[in-house]
Enzyme design. Sequence first.
Site, PDB file in Angstrom:
ATOM      1  N   ASP A  86     -77.543  73.060  64.585  1.00  0.00           N
ATOM      2  CA  ASP A  86     -78.363  74.133  65.125  1.00  0.00           C
ATOM      3  C   ASP A  86     -78.360  74.108  66.658  1.00  0.00           C
ATOM      4  O   ASP A  86     -77.985  73.113  67.281  1.00  0.00           O
ATOM      5  CB  ASP A  86     -79.802  74.009  64.624  1.00  0.00           C
ATOM      6  CG  ASP A  86     -79.902  74.262  63.131  1.00  0.00           C
ATOM      7  OD1 ASP A  86     -78.964  74.857  62.577  1.00  0.00           O
ATOM      8  OD2 ASP A  86     -80.925  73.866  62.536  1.00  0.00           O
ATOM      9  N   ARG A  87     -78.826  75.196  67.234  1.00  0.00           N
ATOM     10  CA  ARG A  87     -78.812  75.342  68.688  1.00  0.00           C
ATOM     11  C   ARG A  87     -79.538  74.190  69.389  1.00  0.00           C
ATOM     12  O   ARG A  87     -79.091  73.710  70.441  1.00  0.00           O
ATOM     13  CB  ARG A  87     -79.468  76.677  69.072  1.00  0.00           C
ATOM     14  CG  ARG A  87     -79.446  76.964  70.564  1.00  0.00           C
ATOM     15  CD  ARG A  87     -80.256  78.192  70.889  1.00  0.00           C
ATOM     16  NE  ARG A  87     -80.228  78.505  72.305  1.00  0.00           N
ATOM     17  CZ  ARG A  87     -81.025  79.370  72.893  1.00  0.00           C
ATOM     18  NH1 ARG A  87     -81.942  80.018  72.181  1.00  0.00           N
ATOM     19  NH2 ARG A  87     -80.940  79.608  74.188  1.00  0.00           N
TER      20      ARG A  87
END
Length: 279
Positions: free
Chosen positions: A125-126
Amino acid sequence: MRRRDDVRARRAPGRGLKPRRGVSLARALSKFGVCSRREAERWIAAGRVEVNGTRERAASRFIDPGRDRVLVDGRRASDDSPRVVIAFHKPQGLVTTRADPGGRPTVYDALGENPRWVFPVGRLDRDRSGLLILTNDHRLGERLTSPEHHVAKSYHARVRGVPDADALRALREGVTLADGSLTRPAAVRVIGATRGAAAGSSWLEIVLSEGKNRQVRRMGAAVGHEVLELVRVRIGRLSLGGLGLAPGEWRELAPGEVEQLAGPLRGETGGRRDSGRRQ
């Protein structure tokens, strides 16, 4: 069953059975590691692809990858096309996608002008960081992500609070997630407590043999310890520390390093060793 006095002509063996149709041309180019399926559709429509000496503009045409001769811009494309495997130390702030509708920076922006098409094996994820593998080898991608192959992924997770013995036992034995699914047993240990601004949290090492969506975060929530930071530090026997890559750096892996990920694959896999690091 036919009677002995039945004199009707017998059907030739295999007659009436549907022949094996192979795969679509666009899917074949993707499997060959040439480009993505969507990009293949554009290339085919543009007349850049030939099949058995004839220019082909139908991406849905079925071919036999083992028998049909496919050319892209005059160059042979087949299952023997060169494979590329890249190790990338993904920093926080990048999304693991080709393009982001919101304009956020992606892992492909960090790779720069890399002329060869690769896809990410799994996601981070970011707001997560660590070891990310990108490749054009679908066999390797499947082996690294399929739970049937039990390729271990190791994470360092900073969680809120300090899990007690019951929470650690639950994580090790398998916990029921919010959607009702049960995780496989995992290796879990406490590797340190935090101080200063991050006081009140602790670091765990978690080793998984499966890859459910956002699994570590959901496991932490299941035992009441929110995951605040997450770093993937190892895939198989290949460690981020052993690669010596700083956040944002990447390089192609040598065949021996690819074998550390998932063991030897059929045929040679892996790119040349790139002596320089990219960032």
